[in-house]
Design a protein around this motif. Structure first.
Motif, PDB file in Angstrom:
ATOM      1  N   GLU A  67       0.836  -1.206   0.000  1.00 27.82           N
ATOM      2  CA  GLU A  67       0.000   0.000   0.000  1.00 27.82           C
ATOM      3  C   GLU A  67       0.874   1.261   0.000  1.00 27.82           C
ATOM      4  OE1 GLU A  67      -3.704   1.773   2.664  1.00 27.82           O
ATOM      5  OE2 GLU A  67      -2.797  -0.132   3.225  1.00 27.82           O
ATOM      6  N   PHE A  68       1.956   1.214   0.755  1.00 25.21           N
ATOM      7  CA  PHE A  68       2.907   2.334   0.799  1.00 25.21           C
ATOM      8  C   PHE A  68       3.531   2.535  -0.583  1.00 25.21           C
ATOM      9  CE2 PHE A  68       7.309   3.799   1.267  1.00 25.21           C
ATOM     10  CZ  PHE A  68       7.121   4.999   1.949  1.00 25.21           C
ATOM     11  N   ASP A  69       3.970   1.438  -1.201  1.00 28.05           N
ATOM     12  CA  ASP A  69       4.585   1.534  -2.534  1.00 28.05           C
ATOM     13  C   ASP A  69       3.612   2.116  -3.555  1.00 28.05           C
ATOM     14  OD1 ASP A  69       7.096   0.609  -1.807  1.00 28.05           O
ATOM     15  OD2 ASP A  69       6.614  -1.491  -2.247  1.00 28.05           O
ATOM     16  N   GLU A  70       2.349   1.695  -3.499  1.00 26.20           N
ATOM     17  CA  GLU A  70       1.340   2.213  -4.424  1.00 26.20           C
ATOM     18  C   GLU A  70       1.113   3.709  -4.208  1.00 26.20           C
ATOM     19  OE1 GLU A  70      -2.292  -0.032  -4.223  1.00 26.20           O
ATOM     20  OE2 GLU A  70      -1.219  -1.930  -4.485  1.00 26.20           O
ATOM     21  N   ALA A  71       1.029   4.113  -2.943  1.00 28.47           N
ATOM     22  CA  ALA A  71       0.811   5.527  -2.638  1.00 28.47           C
ATOM     23  C   ALA A  71       2.003   6.368  -3.088  1.00 28.47           C
ATOM     24  CB  ALA A  71       0.558   5.712  -1.140  1.00 28.47           C
ATOM     25  N   LEU A  72       3.207   5.845  -2.875  1.00 32.88           N
ATOM     26  CA  LEU A  72       4.411   6.564  -3.294  1.00 32.88           C
ATOM     27  C   LEU A  72       4.478   6.671  -4.815  1.00 32.88           C
ATOM     28  CD1 LEU A  72       6.909   7.979  -2.195  1.00 32.88           C
ATOM     29  CD2 LEU A  72       8.104   5.792  -2.261  1.00 32.88           C
ATOM     30  N   ALA A  73       4.136   5.590  -5.505  1.00 32.48           N
ATOM     31  CA  ALA A  73       4.116   5.615  -6.978  1.00 32.48           C
ATOM     32  C   ALA A  73       3.078   6.614  -7.486  1.00 32.48           C
ATOM     33  CB  ALA A  73       3.832   4.219  -7.523  1.00 32.48           C
ATOM     34  N   ALA A  74       1.927   6.695  -6.816  1.00 30.72           N
ATOM     35  CA  ALA A  74       0.890   7.653  -7.218  1.00 30.72           C
ATOM     36  C   ALA A  74       1.378   9.090  -7.048  1.00 30.72           C
ATOM     37  CB  ALA A  74      -0.386   7.419  -6.412  1.00 30.72           C
ATOM     38  N   ILE A  75       2.116   9.348  -5.973  1.00 31.30           N
ATOM     39  CA  ILE A  75       2.676  10.692  -5.755  1.00 31.30           C
ATOM     40  C   ILE A  75       3.675  11.012  -6.864  1.00 31.30           C
ATOM     41  CG2 ILE A  75       4.146  12.085  -4.234  1.00 31.30           C
ATOM     42  CD1 ILE A  75       2.761  10.604  -1.858  1.00 31.30           C
ATOM     43  N   HIS A  76       4.564  10.069  -7.154  1.00 30.20           N
ATOM     44  CA  HIS A  76       5.556  10.281  -8.218  1.00 30.20           C
ATOM     45  C   HIS A  76       4.882  10.524  -9.566  1.00 30.20           C
ATOM     46  CE1 HIS A  76       9.501   9.628  -6.336  1.00 30.20           C
ATOM     47  NE2 HIS A  76       8.822   8.902  -5.467  1.00 30.20           N
ATOM     48  N   HIS A  77       3.858   9.753  -9.860  1.00 29.91           N
ATOM     49  CA  HIS A  77       3.128   9.918 -11.116  1.00 29.91           C
ATOM     50  C   HIS A  77       2.500  11.314 -11.177  1.00 29.91           C
ATOM     51  CE1 HIS A  77       0.787   8.899 -14.638  1.00 29.91           C
ATOM     52  NE2 HIS A  77      -0.292   9.357 -14.016  1.00 29.91           N
ATOM     53  N   ALA A  78       1.896  11.755 -10.079  1.00 35.56           N
ATOM     54  CA  ALA A  78       1.271  13.081 -10.045  1.00 35.56           C
ATOM     55  C   ALA A  78       2.310  14.187 -10.206  1.00 35.56           C
ATOM     56  CB  ALA A  78       0.501  13.267  -8.740  1.00 35.56           C
ATOM     57  N   VAL A  79       3.493  14.011  -9.619  1.00 33.57           N
ATOM     58  CA  VAL A  79       4.558  15.019  -9.742  1.00 33.57           C
ATOM     59  C   VAL A  79       5.028  15.105 -11.191  1.00 33.57           C
ATOM     60  CG1 VAL A  79       6.941  15.571  -9.088  1.00 33.57           C
ATOM     61  CG2 VAL A  79       5.305  14.878  -7.337  1.00 33.57           C
ATOM     62  N   VAL A  80       5.267  13.956 -11.817  1.00 27.67           N
ATOM     63  CA  VAL A  80       5.725  13.934 -13.207  1.00 27.67           C
ATOM     64  C   VAL A  80       4.668  14.550 -14.127  1.00 27.67           C
ATOM     65  CG1 VAL A  80       6.302  12.405 -15.146  1.00 27.67           C
ATOM     66  CG2 VAL A  80       7.319  12.013 -12.900  1.00 27.67           C
ATOM     67  N   ALA A  81       3.395  14.262 -13.847  1.00 26.82           N
ATOM     68  CA  ALA A  81       2.300  14.787 -14.677  1.00 26.82           C
ATOM     69  C   ALA A  81       1.968  16.243 -14.347  1.00 26.82           C
ATOM     70  CB  ALA A  81       1.064  13.926 -14.489  1.00 26.82           C
ATOM     71  N   LYS A  82       2.650  16.774 -13.320  1.00 26.44           N
ATOM     72  CA  LYS A  82       2.395  18.149 -12.844  1.00 26.44           C
ATOM     73  C   LYS A  82       0.921  18.339 -12.474  1.00 26.44           C
ATOM     74  CE  LYS A  82       6.244  20.162 -15.362  1.00 26.44           C
ATOM     75  NZ  LYS A  82       7.209  20.425 -14.358  1.00 26.44           N
ATOM     76  N   ASP A  83       0.357  17.286 -11.902  1.00 20.73           N
ATOM     77  CA  ASP A  83      -1.007  17.330 -11.381  1.00 20.73           C
ATOM     78  C   ASP A  83      -0.899  17.732  -9.907  1.00 20.73           C
ATOM     79  OD1 ASP A  83      -3.581  16.940 -10.457  1.00 20.73           O
ATOM     80  OD2 ASP A  83      -3.858  15.037 -11.526  1.00 20.73           O
ATOM     81  N   HIS A  84      -0.951  19.005  -9.663  1.00 19.90           N
ATOM     82  CA  HIS A  84      -0.685  19.553  -8.334  1.00 19.90           C
ATOM     83  C   HIS A  84      -1.715  19.111  -7.305  1.00 19.90           C
ATOM     84  CE1 HIS A  84       1.342  22.206 -11.261  1.00 19.90           C
ATOM     85  NE2 HIS A  84       2.345  22.019 -10.410  1.00 19.90           N
ATOM     86  N   TYR A  85      -2.973  19.057  -7.709  1.00 20.22           N
ATOM     87  CA  TYR A  85      -4.003  18.610  -6.778  1.00 20.22           C
ATOM     88  C   TYR A  85      -3.770  17.150  -6.390  1.00 20.22           C
ATOM     89  CZ  TYR A  85      -8.346  17.001  -4.822  1.00 20.22           C
ATOM     90  OH  TYR A  85      -9.260  16.418  -3.991  1.00 20.22           O
ATOM     91  N   ALA A  86      -3.494  16.303  -7.378  1.00 18.69           N
ATOM     92  CA  ALA A  86      -3.259  14.884  -7.088  1.00 18.69           C
ATOM     93  C   ALA A  86      -2.014  14.698  -6.221  1.00 18.69           C
ATOM     94  CB  ALA A  86      -3.126  14.091  -8.384  1.00 18.69           C
ATOM     95  N   THR A  87      -1.010  15.543  -6.419  1.00 20.11           N
ATOM     96  CA  THR A  87       0.191  15.476  -5.581  1.00 20.11           C
ATOM     97  C   THR A  87      -0.165  15.789  -4.135  1.00 20.11           C
ATOM     98  OG1 THR A  87       1.607  16.136  -7.428  1.00 20.11           O
ATOM     99  CG2 THR A  87       2.514  16.406  -5.218  1.00 20.11           C
ATOM    100  N   ALA A  88      -0.885  16.884  -3.917  1.00 19.17           N
ATOM    101  CA  ALA A  88      -1.270  17.269  -2.556  1.00 19.17           C
ATOM    102  C   ALA A  88      -2.168  16.209  -1.930  1.00 19.17           C
ATOM    103  CB  ALA A  88      -1.966  18.627  -2.577  1.00 19.17           C
ATOM    104  N   ASP A  89      -3.129  15.722  -2.689  1.00 12.95           N
ATOM    105  CA  ASP A  89      -4.049  14.705  -2.183  1.00 12.95           C
ATOM    106  C   ASP A  89      -3.299  13.417  -1.866  1.00 12.95           C
ATOM    107  OD1 ASP A  89      -6.751  13.858  -1.559  1.00 12.95           O
ATOM    108  OD2 ASP A  89      -6.592  12.579  -3.338  1.00 12.95           O
ATOM    109  N   GLY A  90      -2.382  13.030  -2.718  1.00 12.54           N
ATOM    110  CA  GLY A  90      -1.594  11.818  -2.483  1.00 12.54           C
ATOM    111  C   GLY A  90      -0.742  11.913  -1.235  1.00 12.54           C
ATOM    112  N   THR A  91      -0.187  13.094  -0.975  1.00 10.19           N
ATOM    113  CA  THR A  91       0.632  13.238   0.229  1.00 10.19           C
ATOM    114  C   THR A  91      -0.220  13.168   1.488  1.00 10.19           C
ATOM    115  OG1 THR A  91       0.582  15.649   0.116  1.00 10.19           O
ATOM    116  CG2 THR A  91       2.440  14.551  -0.922  1.00 10.19           C
TER     117      THR A  91
END
Length: 145
Positions: free
Chosen positions: A87-111
Motif C-alpha cells: 500500500e505504501f509503494d502504491e501511494a508513493l508511486a501515485a505521488i511520483h506519477h502526479a509530480v511527473v504529470a504536474k497534477d498539483h491537486y493529485a500530488t497534494a491529495d496523495g501526500t
C-alpha cells in the motif's frame, strides 16, 4: 509437610530471574515499538511539507521535498507490516506519477493520503499523545486540499 529444598531454591532464585528476563523482553519490545513509531511519525514530515508547494504549483519545491520523502522510504518499509508495504509503494508511486504529470491537486491529495497511511500504522501503546490527535491534524490538510 516438608518442602523440597530444590523447589525452595528454584522458587527463591529461579522465579525472580525468570521475571526479570520477561521484563527485559518486554522492555526490548517496547523500545522496538517506540522506534517504529518514531520512524513512521518522522516520515510524515516531508509529506506535510509537500502540500503547500503542490497547491502553490511550485514544481521545484515539490521535487525537492519528494526526494526528501523518498530518502526515508526504506526505513518506513522496514517498520510497516508486510501488507502495508504494498500500500505504501502504491501511494508513493501515485505521488511520483502526479509530480511527473504536474497534477498539483493529485500530488497534494496523495501526500495527505500517505500521511494518513503512516499514522494509521503507528502503535498506540507506545504513544504519549493518542494517534487520533495526529489524524485530526491531517484532517486539516485534507480540508486544505
Amino acid at each position: 509437610m516438608r518442602i523440597d529444598p530444590n523447589f525452595s531454591r528454584w522458587f527463591c532464585q529461579g522465579l525472580p530471574a525468570l521475571l526479570l528476563l520477561c521484563a527485559a523482553f518486554s522492555a526490548v519490545a517496547d523500545d522496538a515499538i517506540s522506534r517504529a513509531n518514531e520512524i513512521l511519525l518522522s516520515a510524515t514530515s516531508p509529506y506535510e511539507d509537500i502540500v503547500q508547494p503542490a497547491l502553490a504549483r511550485d514544481d521545484a519545491g515539490v521535487t525537492k521535498l519528494v526526494a526528501a520523502a523518498d530518502a526515508r522510504a526504506a526505513d518506513v518499509k522496514r517498520v510497516l507490516p508486510a501488507g502495508a508495504v504494498a500500500e505504501f509503494d502504491e501511494a508513493l508511486a501515485a505521488i511520483h506519477h502526479a509530480v511527473v504529470a504536474k497534477d498539483h491537486y493529485a500530488t497534494a491529495d496523495g501526500t495527505v493520503n500517505m500521511i494518513t497511511l503512516l499514522v494509521d500504522h503507528v502503535q498506540p501503546t507506545a504513544l504519549k499523545v493518542p494517534k487520533e490527535v495526529s489524524l485530526l491534524d491531517y484532517a486539516g490538510y485534507t480540508l486544505q486540499v
